[in-house]
Design a protein around this motif. Sequence first.
Motif, mmCIF file in Angstrom:
data_model
loop_
_atom_site.group_PDB
_atom_site.id
_atom_site.type_symbol
_atom_site.label_atom_id
_atom_site.label_comp_id
_atom_site.label_asym_id
_atom_site.label_seq_id
_atom_site.Cartn_x
_atom_site.Cartn_y
_atom_site.Cartn_z
ATOM 1 N N ALA A 12 0.826 -1.209 0.000
ATOM 2 C CA ALA A 12 0.000 0.000 0.000
ATOM 3 C C ALA A 12 0.860 1.259 0.000
ATOM 4 O O ALA A 12 0.604 2.204 -0.754
ATOM 5 C CB ALA A 12 -0.931 -0.005 1.207
ATOM 6 N N ALA A 13 1.895 1.280 0.834
ATOM 7 C CA ALA A 13 2.777 2.456 0.906
ATOM 8 C C ALA A 13 3.510 2.666 -0.417
ATOM 9 O O ALA A 13 3.640 3.798 -0.891
ATOM 10 C CB ALA A 13 3.770 2.297 2.043
ATOM 11 N N GLY A 14 3.973 1.587 -1.018
ATOM 12 C CA GLY A 14 4.664 1.701 -2.303
ATOM 13 C C GLY A 14 3.749 2.188 -3.408
ATOM 14 O O GLY A 14 4.148 2.998 -4.254
ATOM 15 N N THR A 15 2.508 1.729 -3.401
ATOM 16 C CA THR A 15 1.541 2.161 -4.405
ATOM 17 C C THR A 15 1.230 3.643 -4.253
ATOM 18 O O THR A 15 1.173 4.384 -5.233
ATOM 19 C CB THR A 15 0.254 1.326 -4.292
ATOM 20 O OG1 THR A 15 0.601 -0.057 -4.440
ATOM 21 C CG2 THR A 15 -0.745 1.712 -5.350
ATOM 22 N N SER A 18 4.364 5.674 -5.363
ATOM 23 C CA SER A 18 4.480 5.698 -6.823
ATOM 24 C C SER A 18 3.355 6.527 -7.443
ATOM 25 O O SER A 18 3.562 7.226 -8.438
ATOM 26 C CB SER A 18 4.443 4.288 -7.393
ATOM 27 O OG SER A 18 5.571 3.568 -6.977
ATOM 28 N N GLY A 19 2.178 6.458 -6.845
ATOM 29 C CA GLY A 19 1.040 7.228 -7.341
ATOM 30 C C GLY A 19 1.251 8.722 -7.251
ATOM 31 O O GLY A 19 0.729 9.484 -8.077
ATOM 32 N N THR A 20 2.026 9.176 -6.259
ATOM 33 C CA THR A 20 2.301 10.608 -6.168
ATOM 34 C C THR A 20 3.071 11.107 -7.384
ATOM 35 O O THR A 20 2.885 12.235 -7.808
ATOM 36 C CB THR A 20 3.101 10.952 -4.891
ATOM 37 O OG1 THR A 20 4.329 10.240 -4.888
ATOM 38 C CG2 THR A 20 2.315 10.654 -3.643
ATOM 39 N N TYR A 21 3.888 10.248 -7.959
ATOM 40 C CA TYR A 21 4.593 10.623 -9.185
ATOM 41 C C TYR A 21 3.639 10.602 -10.379
ATOM 42 O O TYR A 21 3.597 11.538 -11.174
ATOM 43 C CB TYR A 21 5.762 9.683 -9.444
ATOM 44 C CG TYR A 21 6.319 9.821 -10.837
ATOM 45 C CD1 TYR A 21 7.068 10.936 -11.188
ATOM 46 C CD2 TYR A 21 6.071 8.856 -11.809
ATOM 47 C CE1 TYR A 21 7.571 11.078 -12.472
ATOM 48 C CE2 TYR A 21 6.565 8.995 -13.085
ATOM 49 C CZ TYR A 21 7.311 10.101 -13.411
ATOM 50 O OH TYR A 21 7.794 10.233 -14.685
ATOM 51 N N TYR A 31 13.238 14.080 -6.919
ATOM 52 C CA TYR A 31 12.321 13.494 -5.941
ATOM 53 C C TYR A 31 11.346 12.523 -6.599
ATOM 54 O O TYR A 31 10.984 11.512 -6.020
ATOM 55 C CB TYR A 31 11.553 14.589 -5.202
ATOM 56 C CG TYR A 31 12.448 15.505 -4.415
ATOM 57 C CD1 TYR A 31 13.233 14.999 -3.387
ATOM 58 C CD2 TYR A 31 12.525 16.854 -4.711
ATOM 59 C CE1 TYR A 31 14.085 15.832 -2.667
ATOM 60 C CE2 TYR A 31 13.360 17.689 -3.994
ATOM 61 C CZ TYR A 31 14.128 17.172 -2.974
ATOM 62 O OH TYR A 31 14.956 17.995 -2.271
ATOM 63 N N SER A 32 10.938 12.817 -7.821
ATOM 64 C CA SER A 32 9.996 11.927 -8.495
ATOM 65 C C SER A 32 10.659 10.603 -8.848
ATOM 66 O O SER A 32 10.054 9.543 -8.722
ATOM 67 C CB SER A 32 9.424 12.590 -9.747
ATOM 68 O OG SER A 32 10.432 12.874 -10.681
ATOM 69 N N ILE A 33 11.914 10.652 -9.268
ATOM 70 C CA ILE A 33 12.641 9.416 -9.572
ATOM 71 C C ILE A 33 12.810 8.587 -8.304
ATOM 72 O O ILE A 33 12.591 7.372 -8.300
ATOM 73 C CB ILE A 33 14.004 9.719 -10.217
ATOM 74 C CG1 ILE A 33 13.794 10.330 -11.601
ATOM 75 C CG2 ILE A 33 14.867 8.476 -10.313
ATOM 76 C CD1 ILE A 33 15.047 10.893 -12.231
ATOM 77 N N ALA A 34 13.157 9.252 -7.207
ATOM 78 C CA ALA A 34 13.316 8.548 -5.934
ATOM 79 C C ALA A 34 11.985 7.953 -5.480
ATOM 80 O O ALA A 34 11.946 6.834 -4.970
ATOM 81 C CB ALA A 34 13.859 9.498 -4.871
ATOM 82 N N ALA A 35 10.889 8.677 -5.676
ATOM 83 C CA ALA A 35 9.574 8.180 -5.263
ATOM 84 C C ALA A 35 9.210 6.909 -6.025
ATOM 85 O O ALA A 35 8.695 5.947 -5.439
ATOM 86 C CB ALA A 35 8.506 9.248 -5.485
ATOM 87 N N VAL A 36 9.482 6.890 -7.313
ATOM 88 C CA VAL A 36 9.169 5.701 -8.121
ATOM 89 C C VAL A 36 10.051 4.530 -7.719
ATOM 90 O O VAL A 36 9.577 3.402 -7.569
ATOM 91 C CB VAL A 36 9.305 6.013 -9.625
ATOM 92 C CG1 VAL A 36 9.224 4.748 -10.451
ATOM 93 C CG2 VAL A 36 8.228 6.984 -10.053
ATOM 94 N N MET A 37 11.333 4.787 -7.505
ATOM 95 C CA MET A 37 12.251 3.702 -7.145
ATOM 96 C C MET A 37 11.922 3.135 -5.766
ATOM 97 O O MET A 37 11.843 1.915 -5.584
ATOM 98 C CB MET A 37 13.691 4.198 -7.195
ATOM 99 C CG MET A 37 14.164 4.484 -8.600
ATOM 100 S SD MET A 37 15.835 5.111 -8.655
ATOM 101 C CE MET A 37 16.747 3.695 -8.107
ATOM 102 N N VAL A 38 11.704 3.996 -4.789
ATOM 103 C CA VAL A 38 11.381 3.524 -3.441
ATOM 104 C C VAL A 38 10.006 2.869 -3.424
ATOM 105 O O VAL A 38 9.816 1.825 -2.792
ATOM 106 C CB VAL A 38 11.459 4.693 -2.428
ATOM 107 C CG1 VAL A 38 10.926 4.275 -1.076
ATOM 108 C CG2 VAL A 38 12.888 5.181 -2.308
#
Length: 53
Positions: A12-15, A18-21, A31-38
């Motif tokens: 859920a946290a990962g979704t 990733s959804g914020t990007y 920050y967007s690249i980091a958000a997708v990777m994490v």
Amino acid sequence: MNGKRLGLVEIAAGTVLSGTYFFEVIATVPYSIAAVMVGGGLVVSGARRTRAG
């Protein structure tokens, strides 16, 4: 927390992360690249925990 529940929380946290990007909440490139990777890492980790647990 047992492994299966922790796995579902990670998914859920990962979704959400990733959804914020994808919905352009995070528009700054580093920050967007980091958000997708994490986010992707959390989804994969959560899926592994859910299967194992």
